[in-house]
Design a protein around this motif. Structure first.
Motif, short mmCIF file in Angstrom:
data_model
loop_
_atom_site.label_atom_id
_atom_site.label_comp_id
_atom_site.label_asym_id
_atom_site.label_seq_id
_atom_site.Cartn_x
_atom_site.Cartn_y
_atom_site.Cartn_z
N ALA A 63 3.43 18.10 4.71
CA ALA A 63 3.56 18.70 3.38
C ALA A 63 3.34 20.20 3.41
N THR A 64 2.78 20.74 4.49
CA THR A 64 2.63 22.19 4.59
C THR A 64 3.97 22.92 4.53
N THR A 65 5.06 22.23 4.89
CA THR A 65 6.39 22.86 4.87
C THR A 65 6.86 23.16 3.45
N LEU A 66 6.17 22.63 2.44
CA LEU A 66 6.56 22.83 1.04
C LEU A 66 5.74 23.90 0.34
N ILE A 67 4.75 24.46 1.03
CA ILE A 67 3.79 25.34 0.36
C ILE A 67 4.44 26.57 -0.25
N ASP A 68 5.31 27.24 0.47
CA ASP A 68 5.86 28.50 -0.03
C ASP A 68 6.72 28.31 -1.27
N LYS A 69 7.20 27.08 -1.51
CA LYS A 69 8.04 26.82 -2.68
C LYS A 69 7.23 26.32 -3.88
N GLY A 75 -3.83 3.64 6.14
CA GLY A 75 -2.98 4.27 7.14
C GLY A 75 -1.57 4.55 6.68
N THR A 76 -1.25 4.20 5.43
CA THR A 76 0.11 4.30 4.91
C THR A 76 0.55 5.75 4.73
N PRO A 77 1.70 6.13 5.29
CA PRO A 77 2.18 7.50 5.08
C PRO A 77 2.97 7.62 3.78
N ALA A 78 3.02 8.84 3.25
CA ALA A 78 3.93 9.15 2.15
C ALA A 78 5.06 10.01 2.72
N SER A 79 6.27 9.78 2.26
CA SER A 79 7.41 10.56 2.73
C SER A 79 7.40 11.94 2.05
N ILE A 80 8.10 12.87 2.65
CA ILE A 80 8.19 14.21 2.06
C ILE A 80 8.90 14.14 0.71
N GLU A 81 9.81 13.17 0.56
CA GLU A 81 10.49 13.01 -0.73
C GLU A 81 9.52 12.53 -1.81
N PHE A 134 0.81 -1.22 0.00
CA PHE A 134 0.00 0.00 0.00
C PHE A 134 0.84 1.28 0.00
N THR A 135 2.14 1.17 -0.15
CA THR A 135 2.95 2.37 -0.33
C THR A 135 2.76 2.89 -1.75
N LEU A 136 3.18 4.12 -1.95
CA LEU A 136 3.00 4.78 -3.24
C LEU A 136 3.99 4.23 -4.26
N ASP A 137 3.52 3.92 -5.46
CA ASP A 137 4.38 3.54 -6.57
C ASP A 137 4.74 4.83 -7.29
N VAL A 138 5.85 5.43 -6.90
CA VAL A 138 6.20 6.76 -7.38
C VAL A 138 6.42 6.77 -8.89
N ASP A 139 7.12 5.76 -9.41
CA ASP A 139 7.38 5.73 -10.86
C ASP A 139 6.08 5.67 -11.64
N ALA A 140 5.14 4.82 -11.20
CA ALA A 140 3.86 4.72 -11.88
C ALA A 140 3.06 6.01 -11.73
N THR A 177 0.99 1.83 9.64
CA THR A 177 0.04 2.92 9.74
C THR A 177 0.58 4.09 10.54
N ASP A 178 0.28 5.29 10.07
CA ASP A 178 0.59 6.53 10.80
C ASP A 178 -0.70 7.27 11.15
N SER A 179 -1.81 6.55 11.15
CA SER A 179 -3.11 7.18 11.40
C SER A 179 -3.66 6.70 12.74
N ASN A 180 -4.96 6.93 12.97
CA ASN A 180 -5.57 6.45 14.21
C ASN A 180 -6.41 5.20 13.95
N PHE A 181 -6.03 4.42 12.93
CA PHE A 181 -6.72 3.18 12.63
C PHE A 181 -5.72 2.16 12.10
N VAL A 182 -6.17 0.91 12.06
CA VAL A 182 -5.33 -0.20 11.62
C VAL A 182 -6.09 -0.98 10.54
N PHE A 183 -5.39 -1.33 9.47
CA PHE A 183 -5.93 -2.05 8.33
C PHE A 183 -5.33 -3.45 8.33
#
Length: 384
Positions: free
Chosen positions: A221-227, A173-179, A144-150, A321-327
């Protein structure tokens, strides 16, 4: 639900059902990702006082730009995500659902496409449907992580006007990295938009409804808004803030995005009472978020406990998971598990890919009841 044939319902809505998780009167309700702990007495008193102050003015329309609330949200993000935004870079609405609908109204529409990453929040295709926006998805990886290339390839090929990234993802619940967010932003800033004037690029919307439950040290992701002028970050007060009943969501972005949403917002869309209630919570952010750390630990403990359980001789698979639930899963008959838990007064959610279930964090007593019932249901499943 019954809609008579003499009503001219839109053709594309024929046979559709209203969105919504089951609302059942059961002892243990763990299906809609609420915070199980109510607002503190100090917050309740603040709510009462704020509403008392504005009650004599309810014969007048509220501040349609809700500037006091936007300023309070900017202060909160400075404290919570270490990002300094101007009030004009914030916009609030009746839950993040209305925020998302405004995004689709402003940037979607006929001839436009929104792109998401499946499995993801089941309301997204409904926002698309309601605004006559096409909806396409890119599959996530098996974990369930992001397939960045796709994802990057799809952005270039589909030419969407909106790219929706949910982080932490719902229902997994899967997080995405800032990268990963930056990789999608780079792709959006190069891509064209089908049906838009030349020079327009896709808007990346990062849905951070559950972001306060992330592990310490992970940036928002709010840390990227100004750019990045084509980035918007949506949030809600329903989850970590224990404010689901207040219906307050907000979005952060550069002012061009915010001004676009102001075009499509309904007049005076945010009532004076809603603004007052939201300000009351933001007066007490520490109290409102006091249980987040405990819920995070409850989640991590439950992940480990579930991974130690077996279903028909096979250990359960539990998504990070990085949320308040479990899958968790995978069940060859998830309806059996769901219904036998419900028989025992425990309501969870059958959502996402077939074979998977989702349980949100409750009080310690509620989680204990879930564990007890789940062990009994697993035993029944072994006997089938």
């Amino acid at each position: 639900m019954s809609i008579p044939s003499n009503l001219p319902l839109r053709n594309d809505l024929a046979g559709e059902e209203p969105y919504g998780a089951p609302q059942l009167d059961v002892p243990v309700c763990l299906n809609v990702n609420e915070n199980p702990y109510p607002p503190s007495p100090a917050v309740v008193e603040s709510i009462v006082e704020r509403v008392r102050q504005i009650a004599p003015t309810l014969n007048r329309y509220p501040d349609r730009e809700h500037m006091e609330l936007r300023s309070a949200l900017a202060r909160y993000l400075s404290k919570e995500s270490f990002v300094d935004l101007e009030p004009e870079q914030l916009w609030a609405a009746n839950g993040s659902n209305e925020i998302m609908l405004q995004v689709f109204q402003a940037f979607g529409g006929p001839g436009r496409t929104a792109l998401g990453f499946a499995p993801t929040y089941s309301m997204y295709p409904e926002y698309a449907r309601d605004t006559f926006t096409a909806w396409e998805t890119v599959p996530r990886k098996s974990d369930f992580t992001l397939d960045v290339d796709a994802a990057v390839k799809a952005i270039a090929e589909v030419k969407p006007s909106i790219v929706l990234l949910t982080s932490p993802n719902n229902p997994t619940g899967t997080p995405a990295s800032i990268e990963e967010v930056e990789a999608l932003l780079a792709a959006c800033e190069k891509a064209d938009v089908e049906g838009a004037p030349q020079g327009a690029h896709p808007l990346l919307v990062v849905d951070e409804a559950y972001i306060e439950f992330r592990r310490p040290g992970k940036p928002s992701a709010t840390t990227l808004i100004d750019k990045h002028p084509n980035l918007a970050v949506s949030r809600t007060m329903s989850k970590a803030f224990a404010y689901a009943g207040a219906r307050v969501g907000y979005i952060a972005a550069q002012t061009g995005v915010i001004d676009s949403l102001r075009i499509v917002r309904m007049p005076y869309h945010l009532s004076a009472v809603t603004q007052a209630v939201a300000l009351a919570a933001l007066d007490h952010t520490d109290e409102q978020l006091a249980q987040v750390g405990h819920l995070r630990q409850t989640r991590d403990d439950l992940v480990q406990w579930l991974r130690a359980q077996t279903y028909k001789g096979t250990p359960l698979t539990v998504a990070d998971t990085d949320s308040n639930f479990v899958f968790f899963g995978v069940f060859d008959d998830r309806d059996f598990i769901f219904n036998r838990l419900l028989d025992r007064g425990v309501l969870i959610r059958d959502v996402g890919p077939d074979g998977w279930l989702r349980v949100c964090m409750g009080t310690d007593e509620e989680i204990a009841e879930f564990k007890k019932a789940f062990v009994e249901v697993l035993r029944l499943a072994e006997q089938r």
